[in-house]
Design a protein around this motif. Sequence first.
Motif, PDB file in Angstrom:
ATOM      1  N   ALA A 235       0.824  -1.254   0.155  1.00 58.67           N
ATOM      2  CA  ALA A 235      -0.111   0.117   0.006  1.00 58.67           C
ATOM      3  C   ALA A 235       0.979   1.345   0.065  1.00 58.67           C
ATOM      4  CB  ALA A 235      -0.902  -0.070   1.263  1.00 58.67           C
ATOM      5  N   LYS A 236       1.938   1.179   0.806  1.00 60.29           N
ATOM      6  CA  LYS A 236       2.751   2.510   0.935  1.00 60.29           C
ATOM      7  C   LYS A 236       3.450   2.751  -0.716  1.00 60.29           C
ATOM      8  CE  LYS A 236       6.807   4.277   3.325  1.00 60.29           C
ATOM      9  NZ  LYS A 236       8.134   3.799   4.036  1.00 60.29           N
ATOM     10  N   ARG A 237       3.850   1.574  -1.221  1.00 60.88           N
ATOM     11  CA  ARG A 237       4.616   1.677  -2.553  1.00 60.88           C
ATOM     12  C   ARG A 237       3.717   1.892  -3.499  1.00 60.88           C
ATOM     13  NH1 ARG A 237       5.372  -0.919  -7.281  1.00 60.88           N
ATOM     14  NH2 ARG A 237       3.494  -2.452  -6.901  1.00 60.88           N
ATOM     15  N   ARG A 238       2.552   1.388  -3.598  1.00 60.16           N
ATOM     16  CA  ARG A 238       1.694   1.669  -4.733  1.00 60.16           C
ATOM     17  C   ARG A 238       1.168   3.454  -4.300  1.00 60.16           C
ATOM     18  NH1 ARG A 238      -2.455  -3.191  -5.552  1.00 60.16           N
ATOM     19  NH2 ARG A 238      -3.637  -1.541  -6.466  1.00 60.16           N
ATOM     20  N   GLY A 239       0.819   3.557  -3.239  1.00 60.76           N
ATOM     21  CA  GLY A 239       0.391   4.996  -2.851  1.00 60.76           C
ATOM     22  C   GLY A 239       1.434   6.004  -3.092  1.00 60.76           C
ATOM     23  N   ALA A 240       2.792   5.643  -2.978  1.00 66.50           N
ATOM     24  CA  ALA A 240       3.664   6.861  -3.384  1.00 66.50           C
ATOM     25  C   ALA A 240       3.392   7.124  -5.060  1.00 66.50           C
ATOM     26  CB  ALA A 240       5.302   6.445  -3.073  1.00 66.50           C
ATOM     27  N   ILE A 241       3.503   5.900  -5.699  1.00 65.88           N
ATOM     28  CA  ILE A 241       3.388   6.144  -7.311  1.00 65.88           C
ATOM     29  C   ILE A 241       1.941   6.799  -7.648  1.00 65.88           C
ATOM     30  CG2 ILE A 241       2.914   4.807  -9.320  1.00 65.88           C
ATOM     31  CD1 ILE A 241       4.468   2.589  -7.931  1.00 65.88           C
ATOM     32  N   GLN A 242       0.865   6.304  -6.984  1.00 65.29           N
ATOM     33  CA  GLN A 242      -0.106   7.480  -7.242  1.00 65.29           C
ATOM     34  C   GLN A 242      -0.123   8.545  -6.727  1.00 65.29           C
ATOM     35  OE1 GLN A 242      -3.125   3.191  -6.613  1.00 65.29           O
ATOM     36  NE2 GLN A 242      -3.284   4.991  -5.025  1.00 65.29           N
ATOM     37  N   GLU A 243       0.466   8.999  -5.792  1.00 66.76           N
ATOM     38  CA  GLU A 243       0.777  10.409  -5.340  1.00 66.76           C
ATOM     39  C   GLU A 243       1.275  11.306  -6.353  1.00 66.76           C
ATOM     40  OE1 GLU A 243      -0.171  13.712  -2.911  1.00 66.76           O
ATOM     41  OE2 GLU A 243      -1.185  11.738  -3.102  1.00 66.76           O
ATOM     42  N   GLU A 244       2.400  10.678  -6.924  1.00 66.15           N
ATOM     43  CA  GLU A 244       3.003  11.400  -8.043  1.00 66.15           C
ATOM     44  C   GLU A 244       2.084  11.623  -9.262  1.00 66.15           C
ATOM     45  OE1 GLU A 244       6.263   8.754  -8.968  1.00 66.15           O
ATOM     46  OE2 GLU A 244       7.542   9.454  -7.154  1.00 66.15           O
ATOM     47  N   ILE A 245       1.249  10.599  -9.654  1.00 62.54           N
ATOM     48  CA  ILE A 245       0.223  10.629 -10.645  1.00 62.54           C
ATOM     49  C   ILE A 245      -0.813  11.900 -10.391  1.00 62.54           C
ATOM     50  CG2 ILE A 245      -1.539   9.590 -12.011  1.00 62.54           C
ATOM     51  CD1 ILE A 245      -0.213   6.873 -11.561  1.00 62.54           C
ATOM     52  N   LEU A 246      -1.066  11.842  -8.959  1.00 69.01           N
ATOM     53  CA  LEU A 246      -2.204  12.928  -8.650  1.00 69.01           C
ATOM     54  C   LEU A 246      -1.497  14.189  -8.674  1.00 69.01           C
ATOM     55  CD1 LEU A 246      -3.882  11.075  -5.745  1.00 69.01           C
ATOM     56  CD2 LEU A 246      -4.951  11.541  -7.891  1.00 69.01           C
ATOM     57  N   ASP A 247      -0.218  14.339  -8.407  1.00 67.80           N
ATOM     58  CA  ASP A 247       0.718  15.578  -8.219  1.00 67.80           C
ATOM     59  C   ASP A 247       0.690  16.250  -9.742  1.00 67.80           C
ATOM     60  OD1 ASP A 247       0.825  15.918  -5.640  1.00 67.80           O
ATOM     61  OD2 ASP A 247       2.768  14.891  -5.773  1.00 67.80           O
ATOM     62  N   ASP A 248       0.913  15.169 -10.620  1.00 67.11           N
ATOM     63  CA  ASP A 248       1.251  15.555 -12.081  1.00 67.11           C
ATOM     64  C   ASP A 248      -0.097  15.916 -12.572  1.00 67.11           C
ATOM     65  OD1 ASP A 248       1.212  15.420 -14.790  1.00 67.11           O
ATOM     66  OD2 ASP A 248       2.969  13.943 -14.632  1.00 67.11           O
ATOM     67  N   LEU A 249      -1.343  15.335 -12.360  1.00 67.66           N
ATOM     68  CA  LEU A 249      -2.497  15.590 -13.050  1.00 67.66           C
ATOM     69  C   LEU A 249      -3.019  17.096 -12.567  1.00 67.66           C
ATOM     70  CD1 LEU A 249      -4.198  12.081 -13.179  1.00 67.66           C
ATOM     71  CD2 LEU A 249      -3.335  13.352 -15.184  1.00 67.66           C
ATOM     72  N   THR A 250      -3.040  17.269 -11.312  1.00 64.59           N
ATOM     73  CA  THR A 250      -3.521  18.436 -10.410  1.00 64.59           C
ATOM     74  C   THR A 250      -2.563  19.768 -10.599  1.00 64.59           C
ATOM     75  OG1 THR A 250      -2.778  17.739  -8.419  1.00 64.59           O
ATOM     76  CG2 THR A 250      -4.922  16.995  -9.191  1.00 64.59           C
ATOM     77  N   SER A 251      -1.417  19.567 -10.947  1.00 69.62           N
ATOM     78  CA  SER A 251      -0.417  20.591 -11.049  1.00 69.62           C
ATOM     79  C   SER A 251      -1.217  21.874 -11.815  1.00 69.62           C
ATOM     80  CB  SER A 251       1.015  20.311 -11.429  1.00 69.62           C
ATOM     81  OG  SER A 251       0.590  20.081 -12.969  1.00 69.62           O
ATOM     82  N   ARG A 252      -1.753  21.684 -12.683  1.00 71.63           N
ATOM     83  CA  ARG A 252      -2.352  22.918 -13.536  1.00 71.63           C
ATOM     84  C   ARG A 252      -3.952  22.828 -13.374  1.00 71.63           C
ATOM     85  NH1 ARG A 252       2.043  21.122 -16.001  1.00 71.63           N
ATOM     86  NH2 ARG A 252       3.662  22.526 -16.433  1.00 71.63           N
ATOM     87  N   ALA A 253      -4.617  22.096 -12.513  1.00 68.38           N
ATOM     88  CA  ALA A 253      -5.988  22.298 -12.475  1.00 68.38           C
ATOM     89  C   ALA A 253      -6.520  22.790 -11.329  1.00 68.38           C
ATOM     90  CB  ALA A 253      -6.402  20.493 -12.750  1.00 68.38           C
ATOM     91  N   ALA A 254      -7.759  23.409 -11.376  1.00 68.40           N
ATOM     92  CA  ALA A 254      -8.424  23.872 -10.254  1.00 68.40           C
ATOM     93  C   ALA A 254      -9.484  23.046  -9.952  1.00 68.40           C
ATOM     94  CB  ALA A 254      -8.589  25.263 -10.226  1.00 68.40           C
TER      95      ALA A 254
END
Length: 471
Positions: A428-447
Amino acid sequence: MRTPRDTPEITLVGAGLAGSLLAIFLARRGYRVTLLERRPDPRKASTAAPTSAGRSINLALANRGISALEEVGVMESLRPALIPMAGRMLHDEEGRLRLIPYGNKPHEVIYSVSRAGLNTLLLNAAESTGRVSIRFGETVCGVDFADRKVRFLAGEDPERRTQAQAQATSYDVLIGTDGSASAVRAAILERTGGRLDEEPLGHGYKELTIPAADGGGAGGKFRMEKNALHIWPRGEYMLIALPNADGSFTATLFLPNRGEESFQGLTTPEAVYALFERRFDDAIPLMPRLGEDFFGNPTGHLETIRCEPWSFEDHALVLGDAAHAIVPFHGQGMNAAFEDCSAFDQCLRDPDRPWNEVFAEFEKRRRPNTDAIADMALENYIEMRSTVREPKFQLKKDLSFRLEERHPGRFIPRYSMVMFHTIPYAEAKRRGAIQEEILDDLTSRAASLDQIDLARADRLIAERLGTEPGV
């Protein structure tokens, strides 16, 4: 080496939640079990000491704990006593409320459960096996590994007794389920020259009470929404409250130990009320005994404990908080200990396997996972007290639910992996870190959600999480 099949009796130190559940698992395997417990019998009101004051009287039960309770057949008896909590009810500094659901599905809830009620249920279930004997009022103070004897002080006020007054009882196999101050762990580490890492958080806690609106009792009237875990997040600290069956809430104030706004500075009722008026103003009317509770209950200590090894040769082991105490901010201390019990039971499936191999397999299986939940619990404190207040947090939460719907079994929010699944904590920790990177990427320019490039999200998930479901 003797094998599990040859061993007539197992001695457990600590008849709390982990010890009483482990006793049931062991009895089901055919072992005779003796439980040594320092407290008087908590089921006897006339003799039970008021040990709950200042110590969490209700806990959060989630999927891992439920799974272990189901394995031993006690979950159905417990269900009527559970209060489902569907999410976090945030109280901002203006008194406004906002519910953030825990999960994406109706069944994804956690449950508030009485510590004392659950302990009573497990003690009764253990005794009903006919293979478990519980000896209350015996405080273990040492272990003689050479002669396989446990030293203990009998009766009340063991602190006032000396080692010369200690008695001894023999054991065949000894398992310490005696919590974060484990005497069994201390003996193992002293004998092996092992490692003990104690990581103080620098924050403490104080338990407070929000009484029922109508005096309490069965069917008591709640002063707030009962099906939520209430949080007053204030950046560097927070107040939380969990519901009880009698209509009350157990509230817990988490503060730094030292500093401008800290336990160090709260030495008078005036200082306590001043802090609440500044930061938790809407909670004051809910707490008619705020001053009495604050100064009547102790200030609790928060730390993470890791140790190595968990066992000694073929006759001593620790599990639960005795092996890996964690801070309470993911609601997983009890659940992790219950999962320990189930994992240890699985290690006993081969009756010809020597105890030292059983112990080694258990530690190999559990250590990466208990280290992972220790880390995630610390991270969740920051989320609960601070990150939940940020607009980007809600956007990421909404997006994670959307991605879970688009990629079921592959994209699962980390909180959900920990609370609503039995995916190993380390995974869960390993996959969670990958998913957080994906969320950061997708929301970096979105409101907002409608600004998210979902086609890009699909590509990122396929690239970084694979194309097959993970569950």
